[in-house]
Scaffold this motif. Sequence first.
Motif, PDB file in Angstrom:
ATOM      1  N   MET A   1      19.226 -42.714 -31.743  1.00  0.00           N
ATOM      2  CA  MET A   1      20.654 -42.692 -32.013  1.00  0.00           C
ATOM      3  C   MET A   1      21.461 -42.495 -30.731  1.00  0.00           C
ATOM      4  N   GLY A   2      20.760 -42.324 -29.603  1.00  0.00           N
ATOM      5  CA  GLY A   2      21.456 -42.245 -28.332  1.00  0.00           C
ATOM      6  C   GLY A   2      21.895 -40.863 -27.890  1.00  0.00           C
ATOM      7  N   HIS A   3      21.776 -39.866 -28.755  1.00  0.00           N
ATOM      8  CA  HIS A   3      22.186 -38.521 -28.337  1.00  0.00           C
ATOM      9  C   HIS A   3      21.010 -37.764 -27.733  1.00  0.00           C
ATOM     10  N   VAL A   4      21.322 -36.682 -27.014  1.00  0.00           N
ATOM     11  CA  VAL A   4      20.246 -35.924 -26.372  1.00  0.00           C
ATOM     12  C   VAL A   4      19.411 -35.217 -27.430  1.00  0.00           C
ATOM     13  N   ASN A   5      18.157 -34.965 -27.079  1.00  0.00           N
ATOM     14  CA  ASN A   5      17.248 -34.332 -28.028  1.00  0.00           C
ATOM     15  C   ASN A   5      17.032 -32.856 -27.673  1.00  0.00           C
ATOM     16  N   ASN A   6      16.174 -32.203 -28.443  1.00  0.00           N
ATOM     17  CA  ASN A   6      15.906 -30.768 -28.259  1.00  0.00           C
ATOM     18  C   ASN A   6      15.485 -30.435 -26.839  1.00  0.00           C
ATOM     19  N   SER A   7      14.658 -31.260 -26.234  1.00  0.00           N
ATOM     20  CA  SER A   7      14.151 -30.927 -24.895  1.00  0.00           C
ATOM     21  C   SER A   7      15.284 -30.864 -23.873  1.00  0.00           C
ATOM     22  N   VAL A   8      16.292 -31.704 -24.024  1.00  0.00           N
ATOM     23  CA  VAL A   8      17.435 -31.673 -23.108  1.00  0.00           C
ATOM     24  C   VAL A   8      18.233 -30.391 -23.330  1.00  0.00           C
ATOM     25  N   TYR A   9      18.497 -30.055 -24.591  1.00  0.00           N
ATOM     26  CA  TYR A   9      19.217 -28.811 -24.877  1.00  0.00           C
ATOM     27  C   TYR A   9      18.465 -27.604 -24.335  1.00  0.00           C
ATOM     28  N   LEU A  10      17.154 -27.588 -24.505  1.00  0.00           N
ATOM     29  CA  LEU A  10      16.371 -26.444 -24.032  1.00  0.00           C
ATOM     30  C   LEU A  10      16.386 -26.353 -22.511  1.00  0.00           C
ATOM     31  N   ARG A  11      16.384 -27.478 -21.824  1.00  0.00           N
ATOM     32  CA  ARG A  11      16.488 -27.466 -20.357  1.00  0.00           C
ATOM     33  C   ARG A  11      17.854 -26.923 -19.935  1.00  0.00           C
ATOM     34  N   TRP A  12      18.909 -27.350 -20.634  1.00  0.00           N
ATOM     35  CA  TRP A  12      20.246 -26.842 -20.331  1.00  0.00           C
ATOM     36  C   TRP A  12      20.306 -25.332 -20.515  1.00  0.00           C
ATOM     37  N   VAL A  13      19.726 -24.846 -21.613  1.00  0.00           N
ATOM     38  CA  VAL A  13      19.749 -23.403 -21.887  1.00  0.00           C
ATOM     39  C   VAL A  13      18.919 -22.663 -20.845  1.00  0.00           C
ATOM     40  N   GLN A  14      17.748 -23.180 -20.520  1.00  0.00           N
ATOM     41  CA  GLN A  14      16.904 -22.530 -19.520  1.00  0.00           C
ATOM     42  C   GLN A  14      17.634 -22.443 -18.188  1.00  0.00           C
ATOM     43  N   ASP A  15      18.232 -23.523 -17.750  1.00  0.00           N
ATOM     44  CA  ASP A  15      18.971 -23.520 -16.487  1.00  0.00           C
ATOM     45  C   ASP A  15      20.116 -22.507 -16.534  1.00  0.00           C
ATOM     46  N   ALA A  16      20.828 -22.465 -17.659  1.00  0.00           N
ATOM     47  CA  ALA A  16      21.978 -21.562 -17.781  1.00  0.00           C
ATOM     48  C   ALA A  16      21.547 -20.100 -17.788  1.00  0.00           C
ATOM     49  N   VAL A  17      20.486 -19.762 -18.515  1.00  0.00           N
ATOM     50  CA  VAL A  17      20.011 -18.378 -18.580  1.00  0.00           C
ATOM     51  C   VAL A  17      19.485 -17.924 -17.219  1.00  0.00           C
ATOM     52  N   VAL A  18      18.714 -18.758 -16.557  1.00  0.00           N
ATOM     53  CA  VAL A  18      18.194 -18.399 -15.228  1.00  0.00           C
ATOM     54  C   VAL A  18      19.344 -18.235 -14.232  1.00  0.00           C
ATOM     55  N   ASP A  19      20.324 -19.131 -14.285  1.00  0.00           N
ATOM     56  CA  ASP A  19      21.495 -18.989 -13.406  1.00  0.00           C
ATOM     57  C   ASP A  19      22.238 -17.686 -13.688  1.00  0.00           C
ATOM     58  N   TYR A  20      22.360 -17.356 -14.961  1.00  0.00           N
ATOM     59  CA  TYR A  20      23.024 -16.105 -15.346  1.00  0.00           C
ATOM     60  C   TYR A  20      22.277 -14.911 -14.737  1.00  0.00           C
ATOM     61  N   TRP A  21      20.958 -14.875 -14.934  1.00  0.00           N
ATOM     62  CA  TRP A  21      20.120 -13.796 -14.395  1.00  0.00           C
ATOM     63  C   TRP A  21      20.297 -13.688 -12.887  1.00  0.00           C
ATOM     64  N   GLN A  22      20.237 -14.808 -12.199  1.00  0.00           N
ATOM     65  CA  GLN A  22      20.351 -14.799 -10.740  1.00  0.00           C
ATOM     66  C   GLN A  22      21.737 -14.376 -10.267  1.00  0.00           C
ATOM     67  N   SER A  23      22.744 -14.572 -11.104  1.00  0.00           N
ATOM     68  CA  SER A  23      24.102 -14.195 -10.703  1.00  0.00           C
ATOM     69  C   SER A  23      24.409 -12.720 -10.930  1.00  0.00           C
ATOM     70  N   VAL A  24      23.714 -12.051 -11.860  1.00  0.00           N
ATOM     71  CA  VAL A  24      24.034 -10.647 -12.156  1.00  0.00           C
ATOM     72  C   VAL A  24      23.003  -9.654 -11.634  1.00  0.00           C
ATOM     73  N   ALA A  25      21.786 -10.096 -11.422  1.00  0.00           N
ATOM     74  CA  ALA A  25      20.725  -9.186 -10.986  1.00  0.00           C
ATOM     75  C   ALA A  25      20.675  -9.109  -9.463  1.00  0.00           C
ATOM     76  N   PRO A  26      20.300  -7.937  -8.936  1.00  0.00           N
ATOM     77  CA  PRO A  26      20.099  -7.838  -7.485  1.00  0.00           C
ATOM     78  C   PRO A  26      18.976  -8.774  -7.027  1.00  0.00           C
ATOM     79  N   LYS A  27      19.057  -9.221  -5.794  1.00  0.00           N
ATOM     80  CA  LYS A  27      18.064 -10.160  -5.266  1.00  0.00           C
ATOM     81  C   LYS A  27      16.630  -9.628  -5.395  1.00  0.00           C
ATOM     82  N   GLU A  28      16.454  -8.324  -5.219  1.00  0.00           N
ATOM     83  CA  GLU A  28      15.107  -7.742  -5.332  1.00  0.00           C
ATOM     84  C   GLU A  28      14.577  -7.892  -6.753  1.00  0.00           C
TER      85      GLU A  28
END
Length: 112
Positions: A1-28
């Motif tokens: 049908m041309g729309h993105v599938n679950n794997s694309v959504y999960l990649r988006w969520v994974q990228d967003a959660v990891v970015d969130y973690w890296q933005s709020v947690a200390p580098k250590e």
Amino acid sequence: MGHVNNSVYLRWVQDAVVDYWQSVAPKEAVARHLWVAMKHEITYLKPSFLQDVVVADVVAEKVEGARAFFTTVVKRGEEVVSEIRSCWCCLDATSLRPVRLARDIAARFVGD
């Protein structure tokens, strides 16, 4: 049908959660911990397509032991296309075993 599938959504969520973690947690803490997805629940509100420009907004709901719970809202412009509730397990980067976040890190993580 041309729309993105679950794997694309999960990649988006994974990228967003990891970015969130890296933005709020200390580098250590970022260097000492990895995150592994345990569960994703996707609510599709509108179809999304590969050419769409989307933004994922992450909210850390809570941390319990080695687990963290998130809500991620994916938008195309002002239009919400999906909402994802997910649970992640924190791992020690060396042993790859589940590990609790220190209280001060967890408070910073969820307190954003």
